[in-house]
Design a protein around this motif. Structure first.
Motif, PDB file in Angstrom:
ATOM      1  N   THR A 143       0.864  -1.178   0.000  1.00 14.42           N
ATOM      2  CA  THR A 143       0.000   0.000   0.000  1.00 14.42           C
ATOM      3  C   THR A 143       0.900   1.227   0.000  1.00 14.42           C
ATOM      4  O   THR A 143       1.366   1.682   1.042  1.00 14.42           O
ATOM      5  CB  THR A 143      -0.926   0.017   1.231  1.00 14.42           C
ATOM      6  N   ILE A 144       1.199   1.725  -1.184  1.00 15.33           N
ATOM      7  CA  ILE A 144       2.211   2.769  -1.349  1.00 15.33           C
ATOM      8  C   ILE A 144       1.556   4.124  -1.580  1.00 15.33           C
ATOM      9  O   ILE A 144       0.722   4.269  -2.480  1.00 15.33           O
ATOM     10  CB  ILE A 144       3.152   2.446  -2.534  1.00 15.33           C
ATOM     11  N   GLN A 145       1.905   5.083  -0.768  1.00 14.79           N
ATOM     12  CA  GLN A 145       1.445   6.452  -0.981  1.00 14.79           C
ATOM     13  C   GLN A 145       2.388   7.152  -1.955  1.00 14.79           C
ATOM     14  O   GLN A 145       3.575   6.818  -2.029  1.00 14.79           O
ATOM     15  CB  GLN A 145       1.390   7.213   0.343  1.00 14.79           C
ATOM     16  N   SER A 146       1.891   8.097  -2.679  1.00 16.82           N
ATOM     17  CA  SER A 146       2.681   8.805  -3.682  1.00 16.82           C
ATOM     18  C   SER A 146       3.921   9.441  -3.051  1.00 16.82           C
ATOM     19  O   SER A 146       3.841  10.145  -2.051  1.00 16.82           O
ATOM     20  CB  SER A 146       1.827   9.891  -4.335  1.00 16.82           C
ATOM     21  N   GLY A 147       5.082   9.136  -3.635  1.00 14.26           N
ATOM     22  CA  GLY A 147       6.324   9.743  -3.172  1.00 14.26           C
ATOM     23  C   GLY A 147       6.933   9.089  -1.955  1.00 14.26           C
ATOM     24  O   GLY A 147       7.954   9.561  -1.442  1.00 14.26           O
ATOM     25  N   ASN A 148       6.337   8.007  -1.466  1.00 14.62           N
ATOM     26  CA  ASN A 148       6.866   7.339  -0.279  1.00 14.62           C
ATOM     27  C   ASN A 148       7.963   6.361  -0.701  1.00 14.62           C
ATOM     28  O   ASN A 148       7.701   5.214  -1.052  1.00 14.62           O
ATOM     29  CB  ASN A 148       5.744   6.601   0.454  1.00 14.62           C
ATOM     30  N   THR A 149       9.201   6.827  -0.630  1.00 11.46           N
ATOM     31  CA  THR A 149      10.339   6.029  -1.089  1.00 11.46           C
ATOM     32  C   THR A 149      10.543   4.796  -0.232  1.00 11.46           C
ATOM     33  O   THR A 149      10.875   3.713  -0.733  1.00 11.46           O
ATOM     34  CB  THR A 149      11.620   6.884  -1.081  1.00 11.46           C
ATOM     35  N   ILE A 150      10.344   4.943   1.084  1.00  9.77           N
ATOM     36  CA  ILE A 150      10.547   3.814   1.996  1.00  9.77           C
ATOM     37  C   ILE A 150       9.573   2.692   1.657  1.00  9.77           C
ATOM     38  O   ILE A 150       9.953   1.524   1.561  1.00  9.77           O
ATOM     39  CB  ILE A 150      10.385   4.265   3.465  1.00  9.77           C
ATOM     40  N   LYS A 151       8.304   3.045   1.452  1.00  9.04           N
ATOM     41  CA  LYS A 151       7.304   2.042   1.113  1.00  9.04           C
ATOM     42  C   LYS A 151       7.613   1.374  -0.227  1.00  9.04           C
ATOM     43  O   LYS A 151       7.417   0.171  -0.404  1.00  9.04           O
ATOM     44  CB  LYS A 151       5.913   2.678   1.064  1.00  9.04           C
ATOM     45  N   SER A 152       8.101   2.151  -1.181  1.00  8.47           N
ATOM     46  CA  SER A 152       8.451   1.597  -2.488  1.00  8.47           C
ATOM     47  C   SER A 152       9.584   0.587  -2.349  1.00  8.47           C
ATOM     48  O   SER A 152       9.565  -0.480  -2.977  1.00  8.47           O
ATOM     49  CB  SER A 152       8.863   2.720  -3.449  1.00  8.47           C
ATOM     50  N   THR A 153      10.557   0.907  -1.521  1.00  7.16           N
ATOM     51  CA  THR A 153      11.677  -0.003  -1.276  1.00  7.16           C
ATOM     52  C   THR A 153      11.201  -1.285  -0.618  1.00  7.16           C
ATOM     53  O   THR A 153      11.612  -2.391  -0.994  1.00  7.16           O
ATOM     54  CB  THR A 153      12.728   0.681  -0.386  1.00  7.16           C
ATOM     55  N   GLN A 154      10.297  -1.161   0.352  1.00  2.00           N
ATOM     56  CA  GLN A 154       9.770  -2.337   1.031  1.00  2.00           C
ATOM     57  C   GLN A 154       8.943  -3.192   0.083  1.00  2.00           C
ATOM     58  O   GLN A 154       9.011  -4.434   0.133  1.00  2.00           O
ATOM     59  CB  GLN A 154       8.938  -1.908   2.240  1.00  2.00           C
ATOM     60  N   PHE A 156       9.410  -3.502  -3.094  1.00  2.00           N
ATOM     61  CA  PHE A 156      10.375  -4.208  -3.935  1.00  2.00           C
ATOM     62  C   PHE A 156      10.949  -5.408  -3.179  1.00  2.00           C
ATOM     63  O   PHE A 156      11.137  -6.486  -3.752  1.00  2.00           O
ATOM     64  CB  PHE A 156      11.490  -3.255  -4.354  1.00  2.00           C
ATOM     65  N   GLY A 157      11.205  -5.242  -1.885  1.00  2.00           N
ATOM     66  CA  GLY A 157      11.687  -6.341  -1.063  1.00  2.00           C
ATOM     67  C   GLY A 157      10.701  -7.485  -1.014  1.00  2.00           C
ATOM     68  O   GLY A 157      11.080  -8.668  -1.096  1.00  2.00           O
ATOM     69  N   VAL A 158       9.406  -7.160  -0.894  1.00  2.00           N
ATOM     70  CA  VAL A 158       8.365  -8.189  -0.898  1.00  2.00           C
ATOM     71  C   VAL A 158       8.378  -8.954  -2.216  1.00  2.00           C
ATOM     72  O   VAL A 158       8.309 -10.193  -2.235  1.00  2.00           O
ATOM     73  CB  VAL A 158       6.978  -7.550  -0.658  1.00  2.00           C
ATOM     74  N   MET A 159       8.477  -8.233  -3.325  1.00  2.00           N
ATOM     75  CA  MET A 159       8.504  -8.884  -4.630  1.00  2.00           C
ATOM     76  C   MET A 159       9.712  -9.809  -4.775  1.00  2.00           C
ATOM     77  O   MET A 159       9.617 -10.894  -5.361  1.00  2.00           O
ATOM     78  CB  MET A 159       8.518  -7.831  -5.745  1.00  2.00           C
ATOM     79  N   LEU A 160      10.852  -9.386  -4.219  1.00  2.00           N
ATOM     80  CA  LEU A 160      12.048 -10.221  -4.274  1.00  2.00           C
ATOM     81  C   LEU A 160      11.847 -11.525  -3.521  1.00  2.00           C
ATOM     82  O   LEU A 160      12.200 -12.609  -4.006  1.00  2.00           O
ATOM     83  CB  LEU A 160      13.247  -9.464  -3.682  1.00  2.00           C
ATOM     84  N   VAL A 161      11.259 -11.444  -2.315  1.00  2.00           N
ATOM     85  CA  VAL A 161      11.031 -12.656  -1.526  1.00  2.00           C
ATOM     86  C   VAL A 161      10.080 -13.597  -2.246  1.00  2.00           C
ATOM     87  O   VAL A 161      10.310 -14.815  -2.306  1.00  2.00           O
ATOM     88  CB  VAL A 161      10.473 -12.317  -0.124  1.00  2.00           C
ATOM     89  N   LEU A 162       9.004 -13.051  -2.799  1.00  2.00           N
ATOM     90  CA  LEU A 162       8.024 -13.897  -3.476  1.00  2.00           C
ATOM     91  C   LEU A 162       8.593 -14.519  -4.748  1.00  2.00           C
ATOM     92  O   LEU A 162       8.315 -15.685  -5.055  1.00  2.00           O
ATOM     93  CB  LEU A 162       6.769 -13.085  -3.794  1.00  2.00           C
ATOM     94  N   PHE A 163       9.416 -13.752  -5.482  1.00  2.00           N
ATOM     95  CA  PHE A 163      10.064 -14.334  -6.665  1.00  2.00           C
ATOM     96  C   PHE A 163      11.024 -15.442  -6.239  1.00  2.00           C
ATOM     97  O   PHE A 163      11.116 -16.488  -6.894  1.00  2.00           O
ATOM     98  CB  PHE A 163      10.811 -13.256  -7.440  1.00  2.00           C
ATOM     99  N   GLY A 164      11.729 -15.209  -5.130  1.00  2.00           N
ATOM    100  CA  GLY A 164      12.606 -16.247  -4.596  1.00  2.00           C
ATOM    101  C   GLY A 164      11.828 -17.486  -4.187  1.00  2.00           C
ATOM    102  O   GLY A 164      12.292 -18.620  -4.386  1.00  2.00           O
ATOM    103  N   ALA A 165      10.626 -17.290  -3.634  1.00  2.00           N
ATOM    104  CA  ALA A 165       9.787 -18.425  -3.240  1.00  2.00           C
ATOM    105  C   ALA A 165       9.358 -19.232  -4.462  1.00  2.00           C
ATOM    106  O   ALA A 165       9.326 -20.470  -4.425  1.00  2.00           O
ATOM    107  CB  ALA A 165       8.561 -17.928  -2.474  1.00  2.00           C
ATOM    108  N   VAL A 166       9.047 -18.548  -5.554  1.00  2.00           N
ATOM    109  CA  VAL A 166       8.679 -19.230  -6.797  1.00  2.00           C
ATOM    110  C   VAL A 166       9.853 -20.068  -7.304  1.00  2.00           C
ATOM    111  O   VAL A 166       9.695 -21.253  -7.642  1.00  2.00           O
ATOM    112  CB  VAL A 166       8.237 -18.216  -7.874  1.00  2.00           C
TER     113      VAL A 166
END
Length: 307
Positions: A143-154, A156-166
């Protein structure tokens, strides 16, 4: 069979892998994931070779019947490892651990898709419950608010873990085929060898010279990862897989404790609730597999010579 010994070895393996991730996280701000994968894989080799030599299986561990199969397993496993190592720099350790529980759920799905295993509504229902748990853990980070860099980074981290799980789930499906013709010791040895070589391909993308304690953390990650692999393999020699498999979820306890004391990470209630849902789904699947295994065993015993 020595069930208690198998359980202890499984808990030791789980603890080793969480400590390994913590060591990688300590250096993740400076050392790129590909380099971390190299240290984890290369310095696990002496431990694995020593273990095989002690067992008298060194010659077996070096024999390969299908080099292509080992390369494919190495590619999948290396990508899974690299994405998870990248994720620990972006997310708290408990969140990475909770999201990583998606892998055994995906194994059930992929087994139905690629191995044509019969998966009934009971297990698919458990998978659905587990995926809901994954979504609960994910939600605050996607749930990313506009301009929230920290949330965008997190996110991306979620996507990395899920891709790793696949990738990890696909590797497990591939291993199910490999064990029909390859020895377990060969699969363990050649994975570390293959991933070490594949990790070297990331050198042009910016390796660095580790600083001070980073050498200790990175080398230790390989040694401890190798010990964890040995403990994991040995656990299944002393106890049934259905007995020791639920102890995988002890990793959440270790991740919360290490995350809190080493990185001052406090898991949110939402993370814990999501993890509980995923763990419940995993245990349901394990219990169902055990029940079906017992049924198949009784059916085989009941067959007549002509049956």
């Amino acid at each position: 069979m020595a069930p208690l010994r198998g359980i202890i070895l499984k808990l030791c393996a789980v603890m080793c892998f969480i400590v390994m991730f913590a060591l990688i996280k300590l250096s993740a701000d400076h050392v790129p994931p590909g380099e971390s994968v190299f240290f984890r894989s290369f310095f696990a080799l002496p431990v694995i070779v020593g273990w095989l030599a002690m067992k008298g299986d060194l010659s077996v561990g070096l024999k390969v019947k299908s080099p292509t199969a080992h390369v494919l397993r190495g590619c999948l496993g290396t990508v899974a490892m690299g994405t998870n190592f990248a994720a620990v720099a972006l997310l708290p350790l408990p969140e990475v651990t909770a999201l990583g529980y998606a892998m055994p759920l995906l194994v059930v799905v992929f087994a139905a898709m690629f191995l044509h295993e019969r998966v009934g509504p009971y297990r698919f229902g458990a998978v659905a419950l587990g995926l809901v748990g994954v979504l609960v853990v994910m939600e605050p980070n996607i749930t990313i608010q506009s301009g929230n860099t920290i949330k965008s980074t997190q996110a991306f981290g979620v996507m990395l873990v899920l891709f790793g799980a696949v990738c990890g789930a696909l590797a497990q499906i591939h291993i199910r085929n490999m064990v029909q013709v390859e020895q377990t010791s060969a699969i363990v040895f050649w994975f570390s060898m293959t991933s070490s070589v594949l990790a070297l391909l990331t050198v042009p993308f910016g390796w660095v010279v580790p600083h001070g304690w980073e050498w200790v953390w990175l080398i230790s990650s390989g040694l401890i990862g190798g010990i964890g692999q040995i403990c994991l393999t040995s656990a299944y020699r002393f106890a049934d897989a259905s007995l020791v498999a639920p102890f995988d979820y002890a990793s959440m306890i270790f991740a919360v404790l290490i995350g809190y004391f080493l990185f001052a990470e406090v898991p949110t209630i939402q993370t814990l609730v999501g993890a509980l849902l995923v763990i419940s789904a995993g245990v349901i699947i394990i219990l169902r597999e055990r029940h079906l295994g017992l049924q198949r065993g009784r059916a085989r015993q009941a067959k007549t010579p002509l049956g």
